[in-house]
Design an enzyme around this catalytic site. Structure first.
Site, PDB file in Angstrom:
ATOM      1  N   SER A 144       0.833  -1.198   0.000  1.00 23.56           N
ATOM      2  CA  SER A 144       0.000   0.000   0.000  1.00 23.56           C
ATOM      3  C   SER A 144       0.875   1.258   0.000  1.00 23.56           C
ATOM      4  O   SER A 144       1.673   1.441  -0.913  1.00 23.56           O
ATOM      5  CB  SER A 144      -0.969  -0.043   1.190  1.00 23.56           C
ATOM      6  OG  SER A 144      -1.991   0.907   1.051  1.00 23.56           O
ATOM      7  N   ASP A 239      -9.826  -4.336  -5.157  1.00 24.85           N
ATOM      8  CA  ASP A 239      -9.219  -3.154  -4.537  1.00 24.85           C
ATOM      9  C   ASP A 239      -9.492  -1.905  -5.381  1.00 24.85           C
ATOM     10  O   ASP A 239      -9.384  -1.941  -6.614  1.00 24.85           O
ATOM     11  CB  ASP A 239      -7.712  -3.393  -4.446  1.00 24.85           C
ATOM     12  CG  ASP A 239      -6.954  -2.330  -3.671  1.00 24.85           C
ATOM     13  OD1 ASP A 239      -7.576  -1.378  -3.173  1.00 24.85           O
ATOM     14  OD2 ASP A 239      -5.720  -2.470  -3.569  1.00 24.85           O
ATOM     15  N   HIS A 269      -8.075  -4.991  -0.924  1.00 25.96           N
ATOM     16  CA  HIS A 269      -6.879  -4.360  -0.380  1.00 25.96           C
ATOM     17  C   HIS A 269      -6.499  -4.996   0.959  1.00 25.96           C
ATOM     18  O   HIS A 269      -7.352  -5.340   1.761  1.00 25.96           O
ATOM     19  CB  HIS A 269      -7.173  -2.867  -0.178  1.00 25.96           C
ATOM     20  CG  HIS A 269      -5.964  -2.024   0.068  1.00 25.96           C
ATOM     21  ND1 HIS A 269      -5.088  -1.690  -0.927  1.00 25.96           N
ATOM     22  CD2 HIS A 269      -5.492  -1.445   1.203  1.00 25.96           C
ATOM     23  CE1 HIS A 269      -4.120  -0.933  -0.423  1.00 25.96           C
ATOM     24  NE2 HIS A 269      -4.343  -0.776   0.866  1.00 25.96           N
TER      25      HIS A 269
END
Length: 297
Positions: A144, A239, A269
């Site tokens: 991320s 995601d 995610h």
């Protein structure tokens, strides 16, 4: 009176910090021993605490080294959330893993995290012999926000020419900080990342909108990707960040960068932490096996 971006970000730190440190019980790899030590690296944006993970078995020659940057939207600073990944990679890829506790917003804004991420990596590359790793066999990666920092480190390394990572791991990265998060669609009704949360992250990390198109903030908007290290790009089907990750993999490939791109189906995610377990394990193992190959003699 509306709350400021800083107050909102601090509220997110309090609310999500512990939540993000929780990893699915079946992804914790509790059977893998933990050999760690503390490390402190001075950088141009202040000292940075790191945790060094050693492979369970000692080797005659210095092991290669992998530098890990955790996620958390540039706001939540919990490197321990990646403990399971760091232990697995150290054991399976046979490398030293350095987990970096970089500065987060709103306490420290862009470019503090980028400066720290690059400076730590440069220090690791230069100081291998005294610390028991081979700084010439080095890779970087993250999850991320940490994957965004990974892209920034690799870009800066290319431009400065001080060291050359053998691999970059880009896992579920925010790569376009300019586009309105509401335009980033998911295939499911309630994905983990909401537009409101994403706006809080961006406003805290990069308060000045004029900075958001910078290649070190939005690597996906850069058009000069040639010469970057080989990449493993992981995206999650559901995601909101999938499209920009997929696009970055294609852009790297078009620029002549060797790319392995894997879209994991049916997951959202942060699935390498929350599951589903089979896909989470498969993705983490893909990171480890890719590192073993890239960092081999």
């Amino acid at each position: 009176m509306p709350f400021s971006p800083g107050i909102k970000a601090r509220a997110v730190q309090l609310l999500l910090g512990r939540v993000m440190s929780r990893v699915h019980a079946d992804l914790r790899f509790t059977d893998i021993p933990k050999r760690t030590e503390a490390l402190r690296v001075e950088t141009g944006a202040g000292p940075v605490a790191c945790t060094v993970y050693r492979p369970p078995a000692a080797t005659e020659a210095p092991a290669p080294v992998y530098i890990n940057f955790h996620g958390g939207g540039f706001v939540v600073g919990r490197p321990e959330q990646d403990d399971h990944i760091c232990r697995y990679i150290a054991a399976t890829a046979g490398c030293v893993v350095i987990n970096v506790d970089y500065a987060v917003s709103p306490q420290r804004r862009y470019p503090a995290a980028v400066t720290q991420a690059y400076d730590v990596t440069a220090w690791v590359a230069e100081n291998g012999p005294a610390n028991g790793w081979d700084g010439a066999r080095l890779a970087v990666g993250g999850h991320s926000a940490g994957a965004n920092l990974t892209a920034a480190v690799c870009r800066t390394a290319r431009d400065r020419g001080a060291f050359t990572p053998r691999l970059q791991i880009i896992d579920s990265a925010p790569l376009d900080q300019v586009a309105d998060p509401a335009t980033k669609r998911s295939l499911i009704a309630k994905p983990l990342l909401t537009p409101q949360l994403m706006r809080i992250f961006t406003a805290a990390y990069v308060p000045d909108p004029a900075d958001r198109a910078h290649p070190l903030v939005s690597p996906g908007l850069a058009d000069d990707l040639a010469g970057l290290p080989p990449a493993l790009v992981i995206t999650a089907e559901n995601d909101r960040l999938r499209d920009e990750g997929d696009a970055y993999a294609k852009a790297l490939e078009a620029a002549g960068v060797p790319v392995t791109h894997r879209v994991f189906e049916g997951v959202d995610h942060y699935f390498t932490h929350t599951g589903p377990v089979p896909e989470g394990k498969e993705a983490i193992d893909l990171m480890a096996t890719s590192l073993r190959t890239a960092l081999g003699d």
